[in-house]
Write an enzyme that holds these catalytic residues in place. Sequence first.
Site, PDB file in Angstrom:
ATOM      1  CG  ASP A  10     -11.016  -2.090  -2.835  1.00 49.33           C
ATOM      2  OD1 ASP A  10     -10.695  -2.836  -3.776  1.00 49.33           O
ATOM      3  OD2 ASP A  10     -11.735  -2.473  -1.887  1.00 49.33           O
ATOM      4  CB  SER A  11     -13.406  -2.874  -6.663  1.00 49.44           C
ATOM      5  OG  SER A  11     -13.411  -3.784  -5.573  1.00 49.44           O
ATOM      6  CB  CYS A  73      -8.443  -3.536  -5.599  1.00 49.32           C
ATOM      7  SG  CYS A  73      -9.524  -4.575  -6.607  1.00 49.32           S
ATOM      8  CD  GLU A 151     -18.457  -2.247  -1.865  1.00 51.20           C
ATOM      9  OE1 GLU A 151     -19.057  -1.155  -1.836  1.00 51.20           O
ATOM     10  OE2 GLU A 151     -17.230  -2.358  -1.690  1.00 51.20           O
ATOM     11  CB  CYS A 183     -10.996 -10.208  -1.754  1.00 49.66           C
ATOM     12  SG  CYS A 183     -12.145  -8.818  -2.001  1.00 49.66           S
ATOM     13  CG  HIS A 185     -14.519  -6.038  -0.185  1.00 46.98           C
ATOM     14  ND1 HIS A 185     -13.756  -5.616  -1.256  1.00 46.98           N
ATOM     15  CD2 HIS A 185     -15.616  -5.226  -0.173  1.00 46.98           C
ATOM     16  CE1 HIS A 185     -14.374  -4.605  -1.862  1.00 46.98           C
ATOM     17  NE2 HIS A 185     -15.499  -4.351  -1.228  1.00 46.98           N
TER      18      HIS A 185
END
Length: 259
Positions: A10-11, A73, A151, A183, A185
Amino acid sequence: MSIQPIGIFDSGVGGTSIWKAIHALLSFENTIYLADSINAPYGPKGKDAIIALSEKNTEYLLNQNCKLIVVACNTATTNAIAHLRQTYDVPFIGIEPAIKPAALQTKTKAIGILATKGTLSSELFHNTSQIYSNGVTVVEQEGEGIVQLIESGQIKSSKMKELLTTYLKPMIEANVDYLVLGCTHYPYLIPQLLDLLPKQVKIIDSGEAVARQTKTILEQHELLNSLNIKPSLKFYSNANPKVMEDLLDNKFEVDYLSF
């Protein structure tokens, strides 16, 4: 049967929500999770940059002998997975916002989609939305700033609540009854989202569907690990490992890796 690991990238740390679903369903599979947090979020980057980053992540995981790669992602999936499938001889599992179930199940004929810029502006997202949203009002909202807060370990910050309140307002006004999280996240925000949304709104994320698809593809390629032993579960980040360790409830050690 294959004891080779499943690779997941993932990013950043958000794809651990996908890892959790995969591990819950396929508890004996060895896994390697790669968080490219130093480049998060991928959303504002152009397609060429996203493809290049996805290639870098893929090649690292292939060098670790991964048998299948999950692109955990949404932005990387919508912009790069077709290229990855053409370039590398390994099965790929992608992630798209779950527009279809929301559009088919909505009673108010209005759904909300919270996603990154890279996902909302992609051709794949646009095509999927057109196919399934006929007769349904779709309120698209870019979650600018959300990934950066997650993050940096600020999930429960006042700034996060402020952003979510702003982003949900047009959806509430449109009387949506489904919110699609676009997303990986964002599932970590579900408790806060439920507090801010009307009680009738249901939230859809892709974790369980991705886990089921991963199992299906492994079965089709005869790659399931049938050894009933404790798996190897590895986590790597090129930024702050502590943020990911917190999201994993401090049950696993995350190693720093410069990649």
